[in-house]
Design an enzyme around this catalytic site. Structure first.
Site, mmCIF file in Angstrom:
data_model
loop_
_atom_site.group_PDB
_atom_site.id
_atom_site.type_symbol
_atom_site.label_atom_id
_atom_site.label_comp_id
_atom_site.label_asym_id
_atom_site.label_seq_id
_atom_site.Cartn_x
_atom_site.Cartn_y
_atom_site.Cartn_z
ATOM 1 N N ARG A 1 0.847 -1.184 0.000
ATOM 2 C CA ARG A 1 0.000 0.000 0.000
ATOM 3 C C ARG A 1 0.888 1.240 0.000
ATOM 4 O O ARG A 1 2.063 1.191 0.350
ATOM 5 C CB ARG A 1 -0.905 0.014 1.231
ATOM 6 C CG ARG A 1 -2.001 -1.022 1.243
ATOM 7 C CD ARG A 1 -2.686 -1.065 2.597
ATOM 8 N NE ARG A 1 -3.163 0.255 3.000
ATOM 9 C CZ ARG A 1 -3.483 0.586 4.251
ATOM 10 N NH1 ARG A 1 -3.339 -0.283 5.229
ATOM 11 N NH2 ARG A 1 -3.930 1.796 4.526
ATOM 12 N N SER B 1 0.446 4.083 1.803
ATOM 13 C CA SER B 1 0.477 4.891 3.020
ATOM 14 C C SER B 1 1.881 4.890 3.621
ATOM 15 O O SER B 1 2.686 3.972 3.390
ATOM 16 C CB SER B 1 -0.521 4.361 4.053
ATOM 17 O OG SER B 1 -0.058 3.147 4.620
ATOM 18 N N LYS C 1 -3.642 -7.965 10.911
ATOM 19 C CA LYS C 1 -4.991 -7.742 11.441
ATOM 20 C C LYS C 1 -5.990 -7.404 10.337
ATOM 21 O O LYS C 1 -7.199 -7.550 10.529
ATOM 22 C CB LYS C 1 -4.973 -6.622 12.489
ATOM 23 C CG LYS C 1 -4.619 -5.249 11.957
ATOM 24 C CD LYS C 1 -4.602 -4.204 13.052
ATOM 25 C CE LYS C 1 -4.221 -2.830 12.540
ATOM 26 N NZ LYS C 1 -5.143 -2.323 11.508
ATOM 27 N N ASP C 2 -5.513 -6.958 9.171
ATOM 28 C CA ASP C 2 -6.399 -6.634 8.053
ATOM 29 C C ASP C 2 -6.679 -7.832 7.155
ATOM 30 O O ASP C 2 -7.507 -7.743 6.245
ATOM 31 C CB ASP C 2 -5.775 -5.530 7.184
ATOM 32 C CG ASP C 2 -5.603 -4.219 7.928
ATOM 33 O OD1 ASP C 2 -6.394 -3.954 8.852
ATOM 34 O OD2 ASP C 2 -4.673 -3.464 7.584
ATOM 35 N N SER D 1 -12.350 1.894 15.080
ATOM 36 C CA SER D 1 -12.456 0.467 15.362
ATOM 37 C C SER D 1 -13.629 0.191 16.296
ATOM 38 O O SER D 1 -13.713 0.755 17.395
ATOM 39 C CB SER D 1 -11.152 -0.017 16.013
ATOM 40 O OG SER D 1 -11.343 -1.227 16.716
ATOM 41 N N ARG E 1 -14.030 -2.580 17.879
ATOM 42 C CA ARG E 1 -13.436 -3.249 19.041
ATOM 43 C C ARG E 1 -12.949 -2.232 20.064
ATOM 44 O O ARG E 1 -13.238 -2.352 21.265
ATOM 45 C CB ARG E 1 -12.266 -4.144 18.591
ATOM 46 C CG ARG E 1 -11.438 -4.712 19.751
ATOM 47 C CD ARG E 1 -10.138 -5.323 19.246
ATOM 48 N NE ARG E 1 -9.305 -4.361 18.545
ATOM 49 C CZ ARG E 1 -8.470 -3.510 19.135
ATOM 50 N NH1 ARG E 1 -8.364 -3.492 20.458
ATOM 51 N NH2 ARG E 1 -7.734 -2.679 18.419
ATOM 52 N N ARG E 2 -12.208 -1.245 19.602
ATOM 53 C CA ARG E 2 -11.719 -0.225 20.523
ATOM 54 C C ARG E 2 -12.868 0.566 21.124
ATOM 55 O O ARG E 2 -12.864 0.868 22.326
ATOM 56 C CB ARG E 2 -10.745 0.717 19.801
ATOM 57 C CG ARG E 2 -9.398 0.082 19.485
ATOM 58 C CD ARG E 2 -8.541 0.983 18.613
ATOM 59 N NE ARG E 2 -7.239 0.388 18.344
ATOM 60 C CZ ARG E 2 -6.516 0.647 17.269
ATOM 61 N NH1 ARG E 2 -6.967 1.488 16.341
ATOM 62 N NH2 ARG E 2 -5.336 0.065 17.099
ATOM 63 N N ARG F 1 -11.520 8.149 10.837
ATOM 64 C CA ARG F 1 -10.626 7.395 9.976
ATOM 65 C C ARG F 1 -9.468 8.292 9.586
ATOM 66 O O ARG F 1 -9.434 9.465 9.927
ATOM 67 C CB ARG F 1 -11.356 6.891 8.726
ATOM 68 C CG ARG F 1 -12.341 5.755 8.984
ATOM 69 C CD ARG F 1 -12.740 5.054 7.689
ATOM 70 N NE ARG F 1 -11.591 4.389 7.086
ATOM 71 C CZ ARG F 1 -11.087 4.688 5.884
ATOM 72 N NH1 ARG F 1 -11.622 5.648 5.140
ATOM 73 N NH2 ARG F 1 -10.045 4.035 5.417
ATOM 74 N N GLY F 2 -8.523 7.708 8.834
ATOM 75 C CA GLY F 2 -7.381 8.483 8.380
ATOM 76 C C GLY F 2 -6.080 7.891 8.872
ATOM 77 O O GLY F 2 -6.057 7.004 9.724
ATOM 78 N N ASN F 3 -4.978 8.396 8.334
ATOM 79 C CA ASN F 3 -3.666 7.904 8.749
ATOM 80 C C ASN F 3 -3.284 8.478 10.105
ATOM 81 O O ASN F 3 -4.045 9.236 10.722
ATOM 82 C CB ASN F 3 -2.613 8.216 7.682
ATOM 83 C CG ASN F 3 -2.485 9.713 7.403
ATOM 84 O OD1 ASN F 3 -2.759 10.547 8.264
ATOM 85 N ND2 ASN F 3 -2.067 10.048 6.195
ATOM 86 N N VAL F 4 -2.109 8.121 10.580
ATOM 87 C CA VAL F 4 -1.677 8.562 11.906
ATOM 88 C C VAL F 4 -1.628 10.082 11.983
ATOM 89 O O VAL F 4 -2.089 10.682 12.969
ATOM 90 C CB VAL F 4 -0.305 7.948 12.257
ATOM 91 C CG1 VAL F 4 0.263 8.589 13.520
ATOM 92 C CG2 VAL F 4 -0.430 6.438 12.440
ATOM 93 N N ARG G 1 -5.244 11.435 12.359
ATOM 94 C CA ARG G 1 -5.901 11.162 13.633
ATOM 95 C C ARG G 1 -5.232 11.911 14.790
ATOM 96 O O ARG G 1 -5.924 12.475 15.650
ATOM 97 C CB ARG G 1 -5.940 9.654 13.882
ATOM 98 C CG ARG G 1 -6.982 8.962 13.000
ATOM 99 C CD ARG G 1 -7.023 7.476 13.220
ATOM 100 N NE ARG G 1 -5.908 6.793 12.575
ATOM 101 C CZ ARG G 1 -5.604 5.522 12.756
ATOM 102 N NH1 ARG G 1 -6.316 4.782 13.582
ATOM 103 N NH2 ARG G 1 -4.597 4.970 12.109
ATOM 104 N N CYS H 1 -12.502 -8.306 10.538
ATOM 105 C CA CYS H 1 -11.586 -7.423 11.270
ATOM 106 C C CYS H 1 -12.292 -6.179 11.796
ATOM 107 O O CYS H 1 -11.751 -5.473 12.650
ATOM 108 C CB CYS H 1 -10.412 -7.028 10.375
ATOM 109 S SG CYS H 1 -10.871 -6.045 8.931
#
Length: 319
Positions: free
Chosen positions: A10, A12, A83-84, A129, A131-132, A149-152, A155, A242
């Site tokens: 990917r 990213s 995890k994906d 997430s 789960r989170r 959502r979004g990259n680090v 966020r 996931c």
């Protein structure tokens, strides 16, 4: 002269960093140069930055384009965040290596250096997430959980700009980007269970490519593979993807590495009238060579405790 290997990744920053780590390890082990081939996935191009993963396709949203490029012969192997990766086997592909895992924990990045316990009632905390979100509501039902959502960069930027009081991220991603110092709280996996496969990478190649499988073999880390086999068996038996509110973590017993401890949780996506979501949780210990059986048996126990109703609720909400 050894040929240059093509690694599909990917685009990213995190994916490129992770793929670069695998490329360097493979070059060190085999002497082959590795070229990174950037591939765009649907999960990377979705513009709905506040949309949950389940709402843009769930399992496979970051995986399918990489696998298609691999099957077409455009690349020799690909790297995924494990995890994906869907739990079902992909026809024509082989999970050739699972390198040693990074720290599995989730972390908090909060304003003013706050820990989760220190956030004031009503604080806005972001995550994409389920789960989170579910575990945050269990730990702190007085907080407002906001889907993001979004990259680090995106966020963490929500916190820096004041739009959010905190976000929850994976330790592994933040650390691989050299930014772990920005974490203000490390969430204990004994209490806040990670996603099955979190912190681990999966390296796939074509099933009929014996040469590539052989080259990747030195990167495989047996303890990590056993742990993620158990966690993914848990997820598969629950028939959860996931994006579901399922946590799972397997690790060797501290006093006997021949034994594996597998822990799992299934939680409702939404709070009940008391403020905290309903959940079921359990653990199981057994021989490490029976990792898949342990994960599946733990899932059966959770289903017997009512996990099926929680999963049905989640699936209904995602449709």
């Amino acid at each position: 002269m050894t040929r240059t290997l093509r690694l599909g990744t990917r685009r990213s920053k995190l994916a490129m960093t992770q793929s670069g780590m695998v490329a360097a390890a493979l070059t060190a082990a085999t002497g082959h140069a590795v070229e990174l081939v950037e591939i765009t996935t649907y999960g990377d191009t979705s513009q709905a930055t506040n949309e949950l993963l389940s709402q843009i396709g769930g399992t496979g949203v970051f995986v399918n384009a990489l696998r298609e490029a691999l099957l077409r012969g455009e690349v020799d192997f690909v790297v995924h965040s494990l995890k994906d990766l869907p739990t079902a086997a992909a026809e024509g592909l082989s999970l050739a290596a699972v390198p040693e895992r990074e720290d599995v924990r989730d972390v908090l990045v909060a304003r003013d250096g706050r820990k989760l316990a220190d956030l004031p009632a009503g604080a806005r905390i972001g995550t994409g997430s389920n789960r989170r979100a579910a575990q945050l509501r269990i730990a702190r039902p007085d907080l407002e959980v906001v889907p993001v959502r979004g990259n680090v960069d995106t966020r963490v930027g929500f916190v820096e700009s004041g739009k959010l009081d905190a976000v929850v991220l994976a330790y592994a991603g933040l650390n691989r980007l050299g930014r772990i110092a920005e974490a203000t709280d490390l969430l204990d996996p004994a209490d806040f269970l990670p996603c099955p496969g979190q912190g681990a990478l999966g390296v796939e190649c074509r099933a009929d490519d014996a040469e590539m499988s052989g080259l990747l073999a030195p990167l495989d880390h047996a303890p990590t593979r056993a742990a993620v086999v158990a966690e993914r068996a848990l997820l598969a038996t629950l028939e959860a993807g996931c994006s579901a509110p399922v946590g799972g973590y397997a690790l060797p017993r501290h006093d006997d590495e021949r034994e594996l401890i597998v822990t799992g949780i299934v939680a409702s996506a939404d709070p009940n009238p008391t403020g905290a979501p309903a959940s079921v949780r359990g653990s199981l210990t057994g021989p490490v060579e029976q990792a898949a059986r342990l994960g599946a048996e733990l899932a059966d126990r959770l289903l017997a405790q009512g996990a099926a109703a929680l999963m049905t609720q989640q699936l209904g909400e995602a449709q």
